[in-house]
Design a protein around this motif. Sequence first.
Motif, short mmCIF file in Angstrom:
data_model
loop_
_atom_site.label_atom_id
_atom_site.label_comp_id
_atom_site.label_asym_id
_atom_site.label_seq_id
_atom_site.Cartn_x
_atom_site.Cartn_y
_atom_site.Cartn_z
N ALA A 28 -13.48 3.45 -4.57
CA ALA A 28 -12.67 2.30 -5.00
C ALA A 28 -13.22 1.69 -6.28
CB ALA A 28 -12.61 1.25 -3.89
N MET A 29 -14.53 1.57 -6.38
CA MET A 29 -15.11 1.00 -7.60
C MET A 29 -14.93 1.94 -8.80
SD MET A 29 -18.51 -1.05 -6.30
CE MET A 29 -19.21 0.32 -5.37
N GLY A 30 -15.13 3.25 -8.59
CA GLY A 30 -14.92 4.21 -9.68
C GLY A 30 -13.47 4.23 -10.14
N PRO B 114 -4.92 9.41 6.95
CA PRO B 114 -4.33 9.01 5.68
C PRO B 114 -5.06 7.82 5.05
CG PRO B 114 -2.99 8.16 7.47
CD PRO B 114 -4.11 8.97 8.09
N LEU B 115 -5.26 7.90 3.76
CA LEU B 115 -5.83 6.82 2.96
C LEU B 115 -4.73 6.24 2.07
CD1 LEU B 115 -9.16 8.52 1.84
CD2 LEU B 115 -8.87 6.83 3.65
N TYR B 116 -4.83 4.95 1.81
CA TYR B 116 -3.81 4.25 1.05
C TYR B 116 -4.44 3.50 -0.12
CZ TYR B 116 -1.01 5.38 5.07
OH TYR B 116 -0.35 6.07 6.07
N GLN B 117 -3.60 3.12 -1.06
CA GLN B 117 -4.04 2.36 -2.23
C GLN B 117 -3.06 1.26 -2.53
OE1 GLN B 117 -3.84 5.13 -5.51
NE2 GLN B 117 -1.69 4.68 -5.86
N LYS B 118 -3.58 0.23 -3.18
CA LYS B 118 -2.74 -0.80 -3.79
C LYS B 118 -3.38 -1.06 -5.15
CE LYS B 118 -2.29 -4.77 -1.66
NZ LYS B 118 -1.98 -6.11 -1.14
N LYS B 119 -2.62 -0.82 -6.22
CA LYS B 119 -3.14 -1.01 -7.57
C LYS B 119 -2.82 -2.40 -8.07
CE LYS B 119 -3.12 3.78 -9.16
NZ LYS B 119 -2.63 4.71 -10.20
N THR B 120 -3.81 -2.99 -8.75
CA THR B 120 -3.62 -4.23 -9.48
C THR B 120 -3.87 -3.90 -10.95
OG1 THR B 120 -5.92 -4.98 -9.38
CG2 THR B 120 -4.50 -5.53 -7.49
N GLU B 121 -3.83 -4.89 -11.79
CA GLU B 121 -4.04 -4.65 -13.22
C GLU B 121 -5.43 -4.06 -13.50
OE1 GLU B 121 -4.43 -7.37 -17.13
OE2 GLU B 121 -2.64 -7.73 -15.91
N ARG B 122 -6.45 -4.49 -12.73
CA ARG B 122 -7.82 -4.06 -13.00
C ARG B 122 -8.51 -3.43 -11.80
NH1 ARG B 122 -10.80 -5.47 -17.27
NH2 ARG B 122 -12.64 -5.75 -15.97
N ALA B 123 -7.78 -3.10 -10.76
CA ALA B 123 -8.46 -2.55 -9.58
C ALA B 123 -7.55 -1.62 -8.79
CB ALA B 123 -8.94 -3.69 -8.67
N PHE C 225 0.84 -1.20 0.00
CA PHE C 225 0.00 0.00 0.00
C PHE C 225 0.87 1.24 0.00
CE2 PHE C 225 -3.21 -3.01 1.27
CZ PHE C 225 -4.38 -2.48 0.75
N GLU C 226 0.40 2.28 -0.70
CA GLU C 226 1.06 3.58 -0.76
C GLU C 226 -0.01 4.65 -0.61
OE1 GLU C 226 2.85 3.19 -4.61
OE2 GLU C 226 1.08 3.97 -5.63
N PRO C 227 0.37 5.90 -0.34
CA PRO C 227 -0.64 6.95 -0.19
C PRO C 227 -1.55 7.02 -1.43
CG PRO C 227 1.47 7.74 0.59
CD PRO C 227 1.73 6.40 -0.06
N LEU C 228 -2.84 7.21 -1.18
CA LEU C 228 -3.83 7.29 -2.25
C LEU C 228 -3.49 8.42 -3.20
CD1 LEU C 228 -6.53 6.09 -3.32
CD2 LEU C 228 -7.70 7.79 -1.91
N PHE C 229 -3.55 8.14 -4.50
CA PHE C 229 -3.13 9.08 -5.53
C PHE C 229 -4.06 10.26 -5.70
CE2 PHE C 229 -6.17 6.45 -7.64
CZ PHE C 229 -6.72 7.20 -8.66
N ALA D 168 -10.02 -2.56 4.23
CA ALA D 168 -9.62 -2.63 2.82
C ALA D 168 -10.87 -2.77 1.97
CB ALA D 168 -8.69 -3.81 2.59
N ILE D 169 -10.95 -1.99 0.93
CA ILE D 169 -12.05 -2.03 -0.02
C ILE D 169 -11.50 -2.65 -1.29
CG2 ILE D 169 -13.78 -0.74 -1.30
CD1 ILE D 169 -12.24 0.80 1.76
N GLU D 170 -11.86 -3.90 -1.55
CA GLU D 170 -11.32 -4.69 -2.65
C GLU D 170 -12.37 -4.76 -3.75
OE1 GLU D 170 -10.27 -8.44 -0.89
OE2 GLU D 170 -8.80 -7.50 0.45
N SER D 171 -12.11 -4.12 -4.87
CA SER D 171 -13.09 -4.03 -5.95
C SER D 171 -12.77 -4.96 -7.10
CB SER D 171 -13.17 -2.60 -6.47
OG SER D 171 -13.61 -1.74 -5.44
N ASP D 172 -13.81 -5.25 -7.86
CA ASP D 172 -13.71 -6.08 -9.05
C ASP D 172 -14.59 -5.44 -10.11
OD1 ASP D 172 -13.13 -8.28 -10.70
OD2 ASP D 172 -14.87 -9.39 -9.97
N VAL D 173 -14.02 -5.17 -11.27
CA VAL D 173 -14.79 -4.61 -12.38
C VAL D 173 -15.46 -5.77 -13.10
CG1 VAL D 173 -14.68 -3.32 -14.54
CG2 VAL D 173 -13.30 -2.61 -12.58
N ILE D 174 -16.78 -5.74 -13.16
CA ILE D 174 -17.55 -6.82 -13.75
C ILE D 174 -17.61 -6.69 -15.27
CG2 ILE D 174 -19.81 -7.99 -13.81
CD1 ILE D 174 -18.24 -8.12 -11.11
#
Length: 155
Positions: free
Chosen positions: A77-79, A38-47, A23-27, A112-118
């Motif tokens: 997170a979903m957007g 502080p809010l954090y993010q972890k980017k994956t290929e699709r989320a 996780f790193e600081p939210l962009f 943690a808010i873990e999203s999935d693009v359908i």
Amino acid sequence: MRASDDHNASVAPDIPQDVPQGFEPLFRKSPLTEPWEPLYQKKTERAVIIGLRLARPHTNGRGLIHGGLIAALADNAMGYSCGQATGWTTSFVTISLAVDFVGSANVGQWLAIESDVIKTGSTICFAQSLIKADGVTIARANGTFRVVPKKAPVT
């Protein structure tokens, strides 16, 4: 300080040690979420996974984590995940958002808010999220987003 502590601090000196690896600081910042930093993010290929260490400003009058915080961060997170899945070529505006609360969370836990693009299309993006406190699902969310073409920069 132990040598291993010094090594960890040099890898990510601006991230507290209680933030999970990756996780790193939210962009992106917004006036709504500013008080929750502080809010954090972890980017994956699709989320884009959003995370934070829960604290008193995140609670309701009973001391539990407020549902509005969960809904707002799931929406973000979903957007963001729709944006990540489409290479950030368009913007997204929320059409609908539904959240089902199936548990609760307390101060001190990692949320943690873990999203999935359908599905993404030329006009609509569908996404879902699982919201977890220390790895245990406490809510799920579904969102529908309108694809909004990005405007050309004004020169």
